[in-house]
Design a protein around this motif. Structure first.
Motif, PDB file in Angstrom:
ATOM      1  N   LEU A  43       0.846  -1.192   0.000  1.00 13.21           N
ATOM      2  CA  LEU A  43       0.000   0.000   0.000  1.00 13.21           C
ATOM      3  C   LEU A  43       0.880   1.240   0.000  1.00 13.21           C
ATOM      4  CD1 LEU A  43      -2.367  -1.257   2.828  1.00 13.21           C
ATOM      5  CD2 LEU A  43      -2.874  -1.278   0.373  1.00 13.21           C
ATOM      6  N   SER A  44       0.724   2.060  -1.015  1.00 16.30           N
ATOM      7  CA  SER A  44       1.488   3.300  -1.109  1.00 16.30           C
ATOM      8  C   SER A  44       0.542   4.486  -0.974  1.00 16.30           C
ATOM      9  CB  SER A  44       2.228   3.371  -2.449  1.00 16.30           C
ATOM     10  OG  SER A  44       3.188   2.344  -2.536  1.00 16.30           O
ATOM     11  N   PHE A  45       0.874   5.384  -0.067  1.00 12.72           N
ATOM     12  CA  PHE A  45       0.067   6.583   0.153  1.00 12.72           C
ATOM     13  C   PHE A  45       0.965   7.807   0.124  1.00 12.72           C
ATOM     14  CE2 PHE A  45      -2.200   3.194   2.491  1.00 12.72           C
ATOM     15  CZ  PHE A  45      -3.412   3.240   1.826  1.00 12.72           C
ATOM     16  N   GLY A  46       0.384   8.926  -0.269  1.00 16.59           N
ATOM     17  CA  GLY A  46       1.133  10.170  -0.283  1.00 16.59           C
ATOM     18  C   GLY A  46       1.159  10.797  -1.663  1.00 16.59           C
ATOM     19  N   PRO A  47       1.819  11.948  -1.784  1.00 12.11           N
ATOM     20  CA  PRO A  47       1.867  12.664  -3.065  1.00 12.11           C
ATOM     21  C   PRO A  47       2.529  11.820  -4.151  1.00 12.11           C
ATOM     22  CG  PRO A  47       2.667  14.049  -1.260  1.00 12.11           C
ATOM     23  CD  PRO A  47       2.536  12.671  -0.714  1.00 12.11           C
ATOM     24  N   ALA A  48       2.102  12.019  -5.382  1.00 11.37           N
ATOM     25  CA  ALA A  48       2.671  11.287  -6.514  1.00 11.37           C
ATOM     26  C   ALA A  48       4.173  11.511  -6.592  1.00 11.37           C
ATOM     27  CB  ALA A  48       2.000  11.740  -7.813  1.00 11.37           C
ATOM     28  N   GLY A  49       4.895  10.428  -6.736  1.00 10.83           N
ATOM     29  CA  GLY A  49       6.345  10.504  -6.800  1.00 10.83           C
ATOM     30  C   GLY A  49       7.018  10.498  -5.447  1.00 10.83           C
ATOM     31  N   GLU A  50       6.246  10.665  -4.371  1.00  6.90           N
ATOM     32  CA  GLU A  50       6.805  10.673  -3.011  1.00  6.90           C
ATOM     33  C   GLU A  50       6.017   9.740  -2.095  1.00  6.90           C
ATOM     34  OE1 GLU A  50       6.864  14.657  -1.576  1.00  6.90           O
ATOM     35  OE2 GLU A  50       7.896  15.462  -3.333  1.00  6.90           O
ATOM     36  N   GLU A  51       5.449   8.686  -2.689  1.00  7.21           N
ATOM     37  CA  GLU A  51       4.591   7.791  -1.920  1.00  7.21           C
ATOM     38  C   GLU A  51       5.387   7.052  -0.835  1.00  7.21           C
ATOM     39  OE1 GLU A  51       4.882   7.765  -5.170  1.00  7.21           O
ATOM     40  OE2 GLU A  51       2.931   7.797  -6.180  1.00  7.21           O
ATOM     41  N   THR A  52       4.710   6.829   0.294  1.00  8.42           N
ATOM     42  CA  THR A  52       5.290   6.041   1.375  1.00  8.42           C
ATOM     43  C   THR A  52       4.946   4.572   1.167  1.00  8.42           C
ATOM     44  OG1 THR A  52       5.208   7.821   3.002  1.00  8.42           O
ATOM     45  CG2 THR A  52       5.163   5.568   3.857  1.00  8.42           C
ATOM     46  N   PRO A  53       5.950   3.687   1.189  1.00 11.93           N
ATOM     47  CA  PRO A  53       5.672   2.257   1.048  1.00 11.93           C
ATOM     48  C   PRO A  53       5.201   1.649   2.368  1.00 11.93           C
ATOM     49  CG  PRO A  53       8.029   2.591   1.264  1.00 11.93           C
ATOM     50  CD  PRO A  53       7.392   3.960   1.282  1.00 11.93           C
ATOM     51  N   ASN A  54       4.159   0.841   2.300  1.00 11.71           N
ATOM     52  CA  ASN A  54       3.628   0.146   3.471  1.00 11.71           C
ATOM     53  C   ASN A  54       3.269  -1.280   3.070  1.00 11.71           C
ATOM     54  OD1 ASN A  54       3.204   2.644   5.296  1.00 11.71           O
ATOM     55  ND2 ASN A  54       2.063   3.179   3.455  1.00 11.71           N
ATOM     56  N   LEU A  55       3.225  -2.157   4.063  1.00 16.65           N
ATOM     57  CA  LEU A  55       2.851  -3.549   3.818  1.00 16.65           C
ATOM     58  C   LEU A  55       1.810  -3.979   4.836  1.00 16.65           C
ATOM     59  CD1 LEU A  55       3.438  -6.304   2.329  1.00 16.65           C
ATOM     60  CD2 LEU A  55       5.059  -6.772   4.183  1.00 16.65           C
ATOM     61  N   PHE A  56       0.716  -4.561   4.356  1.00 18.63           N
ATOM     62  CA  PHE A  56      -0.254  -5.197   5.236  1.00 18.63           C
ATOM     63  C   PHE A  56      -0.334  -6.666   4.854  1.00 18.63           C
ATOM     64  CE2 PHE A  56      -4.487  -6.814   6.263  1.00 18.63           C
ATOM     65  CZ  PHE A  56      -4.523  -6.547   7.628  1.00 18.63           C
ATOM     66  N   ALA A  57      -0.294  -7.533   5.849  1.00 16.03           N
ATOM     67  CA  ALA A  57      -0.354  -8.977   5.607  1.00 16.03           C
ATOM     68  C   ALA A  57      -1.282  -9.603   6.635  1.00 16.03           C
ATOM     69  CB  ALA A  57       1.039  -9.599   5.710  1.00 16.03           C
ATOM     70  N   ARG A  58      -2.066 -10.592   6.188  1.00 13.17           N
ATOM     71  CA  ARG A  58      -2.973 -11.261   7.118  1.00 13.17           C
ATOM     72  C   ARG A  58      -3.041 -12.749   6.808  1.00 13.17           C
ATOM     73  NH1 ARG A  58      -9.134  -9.428   8.961  1.00 13.17           N
ATOM     74  NH2 ARG A  58      -9.560 -11.249  10.284  1.00 13.17           N
ATOM     75  N   LEU A  59      -3.071 -13.520   7.870  1.00  8.92           N
ATOM     76  CA  LEU A  59      -3.256 -14.970   7.782  1.00  8.92           C
ATOM     77  C   LEU A  59      -4.496 -15.325   8.588  1.00  8.92           C
ATOM     78  CD1 LEU A  59      -2.228 -17.784   6.919  1.00  8.92           C
ATOM     79  CD2 LEU A  59      -0.879 -17.831   9.026  1.00  8.92           C
ATOM     80  N   GLY A  60      -5.496 -15.892   7.936  1.00 11.34           N
ATOM     81  CA  GLY A  60      -6.754 -16.216   8.596  1.00 11.34           C
ATOM     82  C   GLY A  60      -7.787 -15.143   8.335  1.00 11.34           C
ATOM     83  N   SER A  61      -9.044 -15.492   8.573  1.00  7.09           N
ATOM     84  CA  SER A  61     -10.136 -14.537   8.324  1.00  7.09           C
ATOM     85  C   SER A  61     -11.107 -14.437   9.491  1.00  7.09           C
ATOM     86  CB  SER A  61     -10.909 -14.953   7.065  1.00  7.09           C
ATOM     87  OG  SER A  61     -11.413 -16.276   7.202  1.00  7.09           O
ATOM     88  N   SER A  62     -10.935 -15.266  10.506  1.00 10.16           N
ATOM     89  CA  SER A  62     -11.852 -15.260  11.646  1.00 10.16           C
ATOM     90  C   SER A  62     -11.200 -14.607  12.854  1.00 10.16           C
ATOM     91  CB  SER A  62     -12.260 -16.699  11.979  1.00 10.16           C
ATOM     92  OG  SER A  62     -11.109 -17.457  12.343  1.00 10.16           O
ATOM     93  N   GLY A  63     -11.957 -14.475  13.919  1.00 10.44           N
ATOM     94  CA  GLY A  63     -11.431 -13.930  15.163  1.00 10.44           C
ATOM     95  C   GLY A  63     -10.990 -15.038  16.102  1.00 10.44           C
TER      96      GLY A  63
END
Length: 377
Positions: A43-63
């Protein structure tokens, strides 16, 4: 797939991810997580050309859903190292590298802990990781922007553990269950320049600024409470820029910071500063401010108590529940779910020869693994 904590930590150290650079750190983590069965999102957010790199990862779908949060960006290494700051050198039982304490080591330990649990059995719920490349920098488009995306896509956790280095000297000393808020303010007072021999023809902004700072620093903001020390206002700079001894300056400015507890809100403190400036310099004051985070507290409920119990089993220490220190990304996470922080020893973070004992890394893997089980996973 079992993941060795030392090897993963060294792979992360080898990435020269000096904020805002990533240098492949999130890709290293992605490979490790997908190998364990995680679904990942870059997931990259921020101004074009200056986006901040982020990572979201999930294992499983229940609580139950436990999220681990952290950052792979690091501060510049600086000078004075006895080893390559990105080399992952091991010497005398210590692993050296920029970011090993803050907080690539904590990330590696959590991933290794999950792999250890999965080697025994499937999860009973969900584990996710929120990893940003913008925590040591301005923190505008990292965790702060990923959280709304998580909520929108059905990834709101039941609890979040942040892997910041919370321990001053020994593993198991401290769990952070809150943080103070932080308010920065630059006060500029406009005056009327003139000759010091004719003060009636001028308006000295320094005198007005001194009166303002005297009133602000003279107030006792509070005396603290059960979980927080007293709030503190500190003047960090006073600037006039006047090289002459016979000239009343045209303007004067001061910068202050307030670290405040849960007795206050940032906006309330800012209104107080504004009122003080207006009293002493009506129509002549200007304030530039930033509230970088509000004070928050996570009540020490079941997850925090479980973490304390696990830490005691592994280290023999009764971890103190603390709210001191600077800010962290937990200030954003608290708006989405309860959050606590626990990681490695931070004695060398941001210093030359940043390092942690290999034994601490291995112990932290055990703590995180047992906390996963205690959480119901």
């Amino acid at each position: 797939m079992s993941i060795d904590v030392v090897e993963l930590a060294r792979s992360l150290i080898a990435c020269r991810s000096v904020t805002p650079a990533d240098d492949g750190a999130l890709a290293v983590l992605d490979r490790a997580l997908t190998g364990l069965g995680f679904a990942t999102e870059h997931l990259s957010f921020g101004p074009a050309g200056e986006e901040t790199p982020n990572l979201f990862a999930r294992l499983g779908s229940s609580g139950p859903h436990l999220c681990f949060a952290g950052h792979t960006d690091v501060v510049p290494p600086g000078d004075g190292w006895s080893a390559d700051p990105f080399g992952g050198t091991i010497r005398d039982g210590l692993l050296f590298g920029r970011g090993i304490a803050d907080m690539k080591g904590g990330i590696a330990a959590f991933v290794s802990a999950v792999s250890s649990l999965l080697a025994q059995r499937p999860l009973n719920g969900s584990v996710s990781l929120l990893i940003t490349g913008d925590e040591e920098g301005p923190a505008r488009h990292g965790t702060k922007d990923v959280l709304p995306w998580m909520v929108e896509h059905g990834h709101r956790p039941d609890f979040c553990l942040v892997g910041e280095p919370t321990n001053p000297m020994h593993l198991g000393e401290t769990i952070k269950i809150g943080r103070r808020g932080s308010l920065n303010a630059c006060i500029t007072i406009e005056g009327t320049q003139g000759h010091v021999a004719y003060p009636h023809l001028a308006d000295n902004p320094v005198h007005r600024l001194i009166a303002i700072l005297g009133e602000l620093t003279g107030r006792e903001l509070d005396r603290g409470n059960a979980h927080f020390s007293a709030s503190s206002l500190q003047v960090v700079s006073i600037d006039v820029g006047n090289p002459a001894t016979n000239v009343i300056p045209q303007k004067a400015s001061a910068v202050l910071n307030i670290r405040f507890n849960t007795e206050h809100r940032g906006e309330t403190l800012l209104r107080w500063i504004e009122a003080c400036v207006e009293r002493h310099a009506p129509g002549r004051g200007r304030i530039e401010s930033q509230i970088s985070g509000e004070a928050f507290l996570t009540e020490p409920a079941a997850p925090v108590r479980a973490l304390q119990d696990v830490i005691a089993r592994h280290t023999g220490n009764a971890a103190l529940l603390d709210t001191g220190g600077g800010t962290s990304d937990a200030r954003f996470i608290t708006s989405v779910c309860p959050v606590a922080e626990f990681g490695l020893v931070g004695a060398t973070m941001h210093k030359a020869d940043e390092c942690v004992p290999v034994a601490d890394l291995e112990t932290l893997v055990g703590i995180y693994r047992d906390f996963l089980e205690a959480f119901g996973l």
